[in-house]
Design an enzyme around this catalytic site. Structure first.
Site, PDB file in Angstrom:
ATOM      1  N   THR A 104       4.014   2.774   5.799  1.00 19.76           N
ATOM      2  CA  THR A 104       2.626   2.293   5.817  1.00 19.76           C
ATOM      3  C   THR A 104       1.823   3.198   6.733  1.00 19.76           C
ATOM      4  OG1 THR A 104       1.120   0.572   6.633  1.00 19.76           O
ATOM      5  CG2 THR A 104       3.347   0.509   7.515  1.00 19.76           C
ATOM      6  N   ASP A 141       5.330  -4.487   6.309  1.00 16.28           N
ATOM      7  CA  ASP A 141       5.967  -5.756   6.713  1.00 16.28           C
ATOM      8  C   ASP A 141       5.944  -6.807   5.607  1.00 16.28           C
ATOM      9  OD1 ASP A 141       3.223  -6.004   7.015  1.00 16.28           O
ATOM     10  OD2 ASP A 141       3.366  -7.390   8.689  1.00 16.28           O
ATOM     11  N   GLY A 162       0.839  -1.208   0.000  1.00 19.38           N
ATOM     12  CA  GLY A 162       0.000   0.000   0.000  1.00 19.38           C
ATOM     13  C   GLY A 162       0.869   1.251   0.000  1.00 19.38           C
ATOM     14  N   ASP A 175      -0.535   2.279   8.428  1.00 16.24           N
ATOM     15  CA  ASP A 175      -1.074   1.489   9.546  1.00 16.24           C
ATOM     16  C   ASP A 175      -0.261   1.609  10.838  1.00 16.24           C
ATOM     17  OD1 ASP A 175      -2.930   0.596   7.712  1.00 16.24           O
ATOM     18  OD2 ASP A 175      -1.884  -1.283   7.304  1.00 16.24           O
ATOM     19  N   ARG A 233      -5.775  -1.909   9.002  1.00 12.21           N
ATOM     20  CA  ARG A 233      -5.686  -3.376   8.899  1.00 12.21           C
ATOM     21  C   ARG A 233      -5.954  -4.001  10.265  1.00 12.21           C
ATOM     22  NH1 ARG A 233      -2.665  -6.181   4.172  1.00 12.21           N
ATOM     23  NH2 ARG A 233      -2.258  -4.074   3.481  1.00 12.21           N
ATOM     24  N   ASP A 289       1.926  -0.424  11.943  1.00 13.00           N
ATOM     25  CA  ASP A 289       1.743  -1.737  12.575  1.00 13.00           C
ATOM     26  C   ASP A 289       3.048  -2.504  12.784  1.00 13.00           C
ATOM     27  OD1 ASP A 289       2.217  -2.125   9.890  1.00 13.00           O
ATOM     28  OD2 ASP A 289       0.542  -3.496   9.552  1.00 13.00           O
ATOM     29  N   ARG A 327       1.007  -5.063  -5.546  1.00 13.98           N
ATOM     30  CA  ARG A 327       1.159  -6.272  -4.739  1.00 13.98           C
ATOM     31  C   ARG A 327       1.429  -7.393  -5.746  1.00 13.98           C
ATOM     32  NH1 ARG A 327      -3.092  -3.600  -1.524  1.00 13.98           N
ATOM     33  NH2 ARG A 327      -2.057  -2.900   0.384  1.00 13.98           N
TER      34      ARG A 327
HETATM   35  P1  ADP Z   1       2.864  -4.156   2.827  1.00 17.39           P
HETATM   36  O1  ADP Z   1       4.282  -4.138   2.408  1.00 17.39           O
HETATM   37  O2  ADP Z   1       2.219  -2.817   2.781  1.00 17.39           O
HETATM   38  O3  ADP Z   1       2.671  -4.898   4.137  1.00 17.39           O
HETATM   39  P2  ADP Z   1       1.751  -6.468   1.429  1.00 17.39           P
HETATM   40  O4  ADP Z   1       1.598  -7.297   2.652  1.00 17.39           O
HETATM   41  O5  ADP Z   1       0.643  -6.458   0.448  1.00 17.39           O
HETATM   42  O6  ADP Z   1       2.039  -4.941   1.722  1.00 17.39           O
HETATM   43  O7  ADP Z   1       3.091  -6.983   0.708  1.00 17.39           O
HETATM   44  C1  ADP Z   1       3.571  -6.350  -0.455  1.00 17.39           C
HETATM   45  C2  ADP Z   1       4.226  -7.362  -1.351  1.00 17.39           C
HETATM   46  O8  ADP Z   1       5.378  -7.925  -0.714  1.00 17.39           O
HETATM   47  C3  ADP Z   1       3.385  -8.591  -1.706  1.00 17.39           C
HETATM   48  O9  ADP Z   1       2.471  -8.345  -2.755  1.00 17.39           O
HETATM   49  C4  ADP Z   1       4.457  -9.570  -2.142  1.00 17.39           C
HETATM   50  O10 ADP Z   1       4.910  -9.304  -3.451  1.00 17.39           O
HETATM   51  C5  ADP Z   1       5.590  -9.246  -1.167  1.00 17.39           C
HETATM   52  N1  ADP Z   1       5.543 -10.190  -0.043  1.00 17.39           N
HETATM   53  C6  ADP Z   1       4.694 -10.191   1.002  1.00 17.39           C
HETATM   54  N2  ADP Z   1       4.918 -11.234   1.826  1.00 17.39           N
HETATM   55  C7  ADP Z   1       5.934 -11.927   1.289  1.00 17.39           C
HETATM   56  C8  ADP Z   1       6.640 -13.140   1.644  1.00 17.39           C
HETATM   57  N3  ADP Z   1       6.337 -13.812   2.750  1.00 17.39           N
HETATM   58  N4  ADP Z   1       7.648 -13.553   0.829  1.00 17.39           N
HETATM   59  C9  ADP Z   1       7.966 -12.852  -0.279  1.00 17.39           C
HETATM   60  N5  ADP Z   1       7.339 -11.727  -0.666  1.00 17.39           N
HETATM   61  C10 ADP Z   1       6.341 -11.277   0.078  1.00 17.39           C
HETATM   62  O1  F6P Z   2      -1.919  -1.280   4.634  1.00 14.45           O
HETATM   63  C1  F6P Z   2      -2.504  -0.068   4.273  1.00 14.45           C
HETATM   64  C2  F6P Z   2      -3.969  -0.231   4.028  1.00 14.45           C
HETATM   65  O2  F6P Z   2      -4.481   1.022   3.599  1.00 14.45           O
HETATM   66  C3  F6P Z   2      -4.785  -0.787   5.192  1.00 14.45           C
HETATM   67  O3  F6P Z   2      -5.045   0.183   6.169  1.00 14.45           O
HETATM   68  C4  F6P Z   2      -6.020  -1.293   4.488  1.00 14.45           C
HETATM   69  O4  F6P Z   2      -6.636  -2.334   5.197  1.00 14.45           O
HETATM   70  C5  F6P Z   2      -5.458  -1.801   3.175  1.00 14.45           C
HETATM   71  O5  F6P Z   2      -4.200  -1.158   2.993  1.00 14.45           O
HETATM   72  C6  F6P Z   2      -6.310  -1.519   1.977  1.00 14.45           C
HETATM   73  O6  F6P Z   2      -5.711  -2.104   0.887  1.00 14.45           O
HETATM   74  P1  F6P Z   2      -6.084  -1.872  -0.643  1.00 14.45           P
HETATM   75  O7  F6P Z   2      -4.960  -1.076  -1.235  1.00 14.45           O
HETATM   76  O8  F6P Z   2      -6.070  -3.253  -1.205  1.00 14.45           O
HETATM   77  O9  F6P Z   2      -7.385  -1.200  -0.725  1.00 14.45           O
END
Ligand code: ADP
Ligand code: F6P
Length: 319
Positions: free
Chosen positions: A125, A103, A11, A127, A171, A129, A72
């Site tokens: 982020t 994360d 995000g 969040d 989240r 978090d 993502r």
């Molecule tokens: P954020 O970084 O905001 O927490 P996401 O959880 O959607 O967002 O993770 C972003 C991207 O990071 C995912 O779409 C994926 O490409 C990569 N990613 C997430 N978790 C893993 C993992 N366990 N191993 C490898 N890549 C990951």
């Molecule tokens: O992680 C950031 C965040 O905006 C969260 O607060 C929310 O739950 C989620 O991303 C929304 O994700 P999307 O981009 O898929 O709408």
């Protein structure tokens, strides 16, 4: 180490651009080449790589979103995807990667680190978090946006004598609700960390009404309960008129606050400094106004602790 790759993932968060600017300019100042990777890990797999120069990051410090775009990417989580990413990194002669994200993005970066690619991660982020850092880039801007909305909603809430539910993002983390609820003077803050007690909210609405209070703002963190169900329950139990506002993606955009721009500038600078000192596998954070770096592995393990003291202050002040 001559060439740094840079990407934003997951995000978007206001302040990402300020961090991009800082990484690019600090690198160029130190005679390093920077390759910007568009659309996060997705773009890495597709070879969306371009060289960045001093002017490519001009006029972005005040802009929300990310000029590198984000995505993502499920494929990146697979062995095949990682292999593909490694190939692209080699093809473009990238020696180290700076990853801006939450994360999930950090976990992706750690997978690359395990394959021998030096990485530095910057927490971005809304969040907030991640437990190892006091703040992540974008959080304070999101809080400002929510507080501004609460103030506006309070005007109409008071005029009509209503209860208003404001649903916010986060989240699984209640920080946006907690900080904005405290700053906005909300009467009730409902977060996953403390659980939902609608009866307590109703009692407060009735008590407030009895002493002539005209509004009742309820900040509800997303993912706990459908806000319209909460609204119906409150209506049934108190007879109050209730309105629901889901703030949604408004919280993710907008001009970053000075706090986020400064933190992003400091972290971007630090990321390059660490790479120049042959450090890698580090996550940057902020503790007591100092920019810190800890191992990526440790950063991903630190549990996020909800600030119960702040929650209790908000409760005390909203009697
Ligand atoms: P954020 O970084 O905001 O927490 P996401 O959880 O959607 O967002 O993770 C972003 C991207 O990071 C995912 O779409 C994926 O490409 C990569 N990613 C997430 N978790 C893993 C993992 N366990 N191993 C490898 N890549 C990951
Ligand atoms: O992680 C950031 C965040 O905006 C969260 O607060 C929310 O739950 C989620 O991303 C929304 O994700 P999307 O981009 O898929 O709408």
């Amino acid at each position: 180490m001559r060439t740094i790759g840079l990407l934003t993932s997951g995000g978007d968060a206001p302040g990402m651009n300020a961090a991009i600017r800082s990484v690019v300019r600090t690198s160029i100042f130190n005679k390093l080449k920077v390759m910007g990777i568009r659309h996060g890990y997705n773009g890495l797999l597709n070879g969306e790589v371009m060289e960045m120069d001093v002017s490519s990051v001009a006029d972005i410090i005040h802009r929300g979103g990310t000029m590198l775009r984000t995505a993502r990417c499920e494929e990146f989580k697979t062995e095949e995807g990682l292999k593909k990413a490694l190939n692209i990194i080699n093809v473009f002669g990238i020696d180290a990667l700076v990853v801006l994200g939450g994360d999930g993005s950090f976990r992706g970066a750690r997978s690359l680190e395990e394959l021998g690619i030096p990485v530095i991660c910057i927490p971005c982020t809304i969040d907030n978090d991640m437990g190892y850092t006091d703040y992540s880039i974008g959080f304070m801007t999101a809080v400002e946006t929510v507080v501004d909305a609460i103030s506006k909603i309070r005007d109409t809430s008071t005029s009509h004598g209503r209860a208003n539910i404001v649903e916010v993002m986060g989240r699984k983390c209640g920080d946006i609700a907690l900080y904005s609820g405290l700053a906005g003077g909300a009467e009730s803050i409902i977060v996953l960390e403390t659980g939902i007690n609608v009866d307590e909210v109703c009692k407060k609405i009735i008590q407030g009404r009895n002493r002539g209070k005209l509004h009742h703002i309820i900040v509800l963190a997303e993912g706990i309960k459908n806000p319209y169900e909460v609204s119906d329950e409150i209506k049934d139990k108190t007879g109050a008129e209730v309105r629901v506002t889901t703030l949604g993606h408004i919280q993710r955009g907008g001009t970053p606050t000075s706090f986020d721009r400064i933190m992003a500038s400091r972290m971007g600078h630090k990321a390059v400094e660490l790479l120049l000192n042959n450090k890698s596998g580090r996550a940057l954070g902020m503790k007591c106004n100092k920019i810190i770096d800890i191992s990526l592995e440790e950063a991903l393990k630190v549990e996020k602790i909800f600030n119960k003291d702040m929650y209790n202050i908000a409760k005390t002040l909203s009697i």
